[in-house]
Motif scaffolding. Structure first.
Motif, short mmCIF file in Angstrom:
data_model
loop_
_atom_site.label_atom_id
_atom_site.label_comp_id
_atom_site.label_asym_id
_atom_site.label_seq_id
_atom_site.Cartn_x
_atom_site.Cartn_y
_atom_site.Cartn_z
N GLU A 60 -26.04 -22.59 -20.44
CA GLU A 60 -25.18 -23.76 -20.36
C GLU A 60 -25.15 -24.26 -18.92
OE1 GLU A 60 -21.52 -23.47 -23.17
OE2 GLU A 60 -21.88 -21.44 -22.41
N GLU A 108 -23.34 -26.49 -16.53
CA GLU A 108 -22.05 -27.17 -16.44
C GLU A 108 -21.88 -27.93 -15.13
OE1 GLU A 108 -19.88 -23.59 -16.99
OE2 GLU A 108 -19.58 -23.95 -19.14
N THR A 147 -21.54 -25.10 -12.08
CA THR A 147 -21.84 -23.71 -12.43
C THR A 147 -22.87 -23.67 -13.56
OG1 THR A 147 -20.03 -23.61 -14.04
CG2 THR A 147 -19.54 -22.93 -11.76
N THR A 184 -23.87 -20.99 -16.82
CA THR A 184 -23.42 -19.83 -17.58
C THR A 184 -24.50 -19.39 -18.56
OG1 THR A 184 -21.09 -20.47 -17.43
CG2 THR A 184 -21.68 -18.94 -19.18
N SER A 222 -24.89 -16.80 -21.73
CA SER A 222 -24.15 -15.96 -22.68
C SER A 222 -25.13 -15.13 -23.50
CB SER A 222 -23.30 -16.82 -23.62
OG SER A 222 -22.40 -17.64 -22.89
N GLY A 250 -20.93 -14.86 -8.50
CA GLY A 250 -20.61 -15.18 -9.88
C GLY A 250 -19.61 -14.21 -10.50
N GLU A 292 -20.70 -13.05 -20.83
CA GLU A 292 -20.88 -14.34 -20.17
C GLU A 292 -21.10 -14.13 -18.69
OE1 GLU A 292 -17.67 -16.98 -20.90
OE2 GLU A 292 -18.14 -17.28 -23.03
N THR A 325 -21.60 -16.13 -15.27
CA THR A 325 -21.39 -17.45 -14.68
C THR A 325 -21.65 -17.38 -13.18
OG1 THR A 325 -19.70 -17.98 -16.34
CG2 THR A 325 -19.76 -19.35 -14.36
#
Length: 379
Positions: A310, A312, A315, A317, A319, A356, A371, A373
Motif C-alpha cells: 500500500e 500511502e 508512508t 505499508t 501487509s 518504521g 503490517e 510501515t
C-alpha cells in the motif's frame, strides 16, 4: 548531426529560406533607391545577381539533411563575407560615410542563422562575430548604429541556436517515447499470447497434478512456480527497475520489484499498478523483513500467504497475512527470551532501523497479519 527528414528543425530551415528571400528583396529595394549614389552601380547589380543565385543554392542545399554539413556552412559564410568585404569598392567610401547601407544589410545574417540552426548557440555566436567583424571593417567611422547591428546579429545567433537545440532535444525525447510505446505494445501482445497458451497449460498441469504422489506431484509444483514467475515477468516485476525520488536527490528502487521475487503459488502478491519508489536501503530492509515473515509462515502456518503493498504517499505499508494457527499470547516474548530472535530482530529490528513500525495482529486459529510501515522520506 543533421536532423532526419521531418524533424523538428525542418520548419527552422524553411523559415531561414524565407528570411533570405525576403532580405534579398529588401536589398534590391535599397539598390534601386540608392543607385545614383554608388561608385560602381553595375558592380552592385552583379553582386545582387550573385546574392540571388546563392539564395537559391542555399535554399536547395539546406533543404537536404545530408548537405547541412561543414562544406555548405563554410561556403555560405565565405560567400557572405566576400560580398560584405566588397562593399567599400562597389558602394564607395564616400557613399558609406553619408549613410548608404552596405550591400549585405539584413541578408548577411543568413549564415549566422544557418550556423545557429545546425550547431546551437555557440556556433551561431561564432558566425555572428565573423560577419559583424567583417561589416565593421568596411566602415571608416563606427557609431552607435554599427554596434546596434552587431548586438542584433549576436542575439539572433544565440536565440535561434537555443531554439534549435530545444527542438532537437524535444525530437529525441519524442523518438524515445515512440520507441517505448512500441516496445510496450509488443510486450502486451506477447503477454496476451503467453497468457492464452503457456500460462494456461502450466496452470492446468499444476491443478491436475497437485494431489498426485511422487514425481507427478513435484512436476505440478514446479509448473505452478514457473507459472507464478512467468506472470511476474509479464507484469514487469522481475527486472530490477530504478526510479528517482520526487526531489531528485536520491536514487530509489521500485519496492514491487524486490517483493516480486517472493510471489509463488503459495504467496499471492498484490501491488499498485504504478511504481512504489523507496530509498534503496529502506526498500532492501523492508523486503528482507517481508522475507523473514514469509519464512515464518512457511515454517508455522504451512498454508498460503497474502502480501499487500500500500503506497500511502508519506508512508508505505506491506501487509503479510496467513491462515495459520495464529500466535499464542506471550509466544513472541517467550521466543525472544529463549534467544530465538526471528521476529524481534529480522522483522522488528530491520523495520525500526529505517524508522518504521511493525504491527502484529494474531489470534488462535484465526491466522496472523503483520503490517510493516516505513516512512518514504528518511531523516
Amino acid at each position: 548531426m543533421p536532423s532526419p527528414p521531418g524533424g523538428f528543425e525542418v520548419p527552422l530551415w524553411r523559415a531561414l529560406a524565407v528570411f533570405r528571400l525576403a532580405s534579398l528583396a529588401y536589398v534590391c529595394v535599397l539598390a534601386v533607391r540608392d543607385a545614383d549614389r554608388y561608385d560602381h552601380p553595375y558592380a552592385v547589380g552583379a553582386l545582387i545577381l550573385v546574392m540571388a543565385a546563392w539564395t537559391a543554392a542555399t535554399a536547395v542545399g539546406y533543404a537536404r539533411p545530408a548537405w547541412r554539413r561543414w562544406p555548405l556552412l563554410l561556403a555560405d559564410l565565405g560567400v557572405v563575407l566576400a560580398i560584405v568585404l566588397a562593399t567599400p569598392w562597389v558602394v564607395g567610401r564616400v557613399a558609406l560615410a553619408t549613410g548608404v547601407p552596405t550591400m549585405g544589410v539584413a541578408w548577411m545574417a543568413g549564415p549566422v542563422l544557418a550556423w545557429a540552426v545546425s550547431g546551437g548557440r555557440r556556433r551561431g555566436t561564432v558566425a555572428a562575430l565573423l560577419v559583424a567583424g567583417a561589416d565593421l571593417t568596411t566602415r571608416e567611422r563606427i557609431g552607435q548604429s554599427s554596434f546596434t547591428g552587431v548586438i542584433l546579429m549576436l542575439l539572433a545567433g544565440v536565440v535561434v541556436g537555443h531554439v534549435a537545440r530545444l527542438a532537437a532535444s524535444a525530437e529525441e525525447r519524442l523518438q524515445r517515447a515512440v520507441e517505448l510505446e512500441a516496445a510496450t505494445r509488443e510486450r502486451e501482445r506477447l503477454a496476451r499470447g503467453i497468457h492464452d497458451s503457456v500460462l494456461q497449460v502450466l496452470a492446468m498441469v499444476q491443478r491436475r497434478g497437485a494431489d498426485l504422489p511422487g514425481e507427478a506431484g513435484e512436476l505440478a509444483r514446479l509448473a505452478g512456480e514457473q507459472e507464478a514467475a512467468l506472470r511476474a515477468l509479464i507484469a514487469g516485476t522481475s527486472p530490477a527497475s530504478a526510479a528517482v525520488l520526487p526531489d531528485g536527490t536520491e536514487t530509489a528502487v521500485d519496492l514491487r520489484t524486490l517483493l516480486g521475487r517472493y510471489a509463488s503459488t503459495a504467496v499471492v502478491l498484490s501491488a499498485p499498478a504504478t511504481p512504489v519508489p523507496l530509498p534503496r536501503r529502506v526498500a532492501g530492509e523492508l523486503a528482507a523483513a517481508t522475507g523473514a515473515a514469509l519464512d515464518n509462515v512457511g515454517r508455522h502456518a504451512s498454508g498460503r500467504a497474502w502480501v499487500l503493498i500500500e503506497d500511502e504517499g508519506a508512508t508505505v505499508t506491506v501487509s503479510i497475512r496467513d491462515e495459520g494457527p495464529g500466535i499464542p499470547e506471550g509466544r513472541l516474548t517467550e521466543a525472544a527470551a529463549q534467544g530465538r530472535l526471528g521476529v524481534s530482530q529480522s522483522i522488528r529490528g530491520r523495520v525500526a532501523d529505517v524508522g518504521g513500525t511493525v504491527r502484529i495482529v494474531s489470534a488462535p486459529d484465526a491466522g496472523t497479519e503483520i503490517e510493516l510501515t516505513v516512512p518514504r522520506a528518511q531523516r
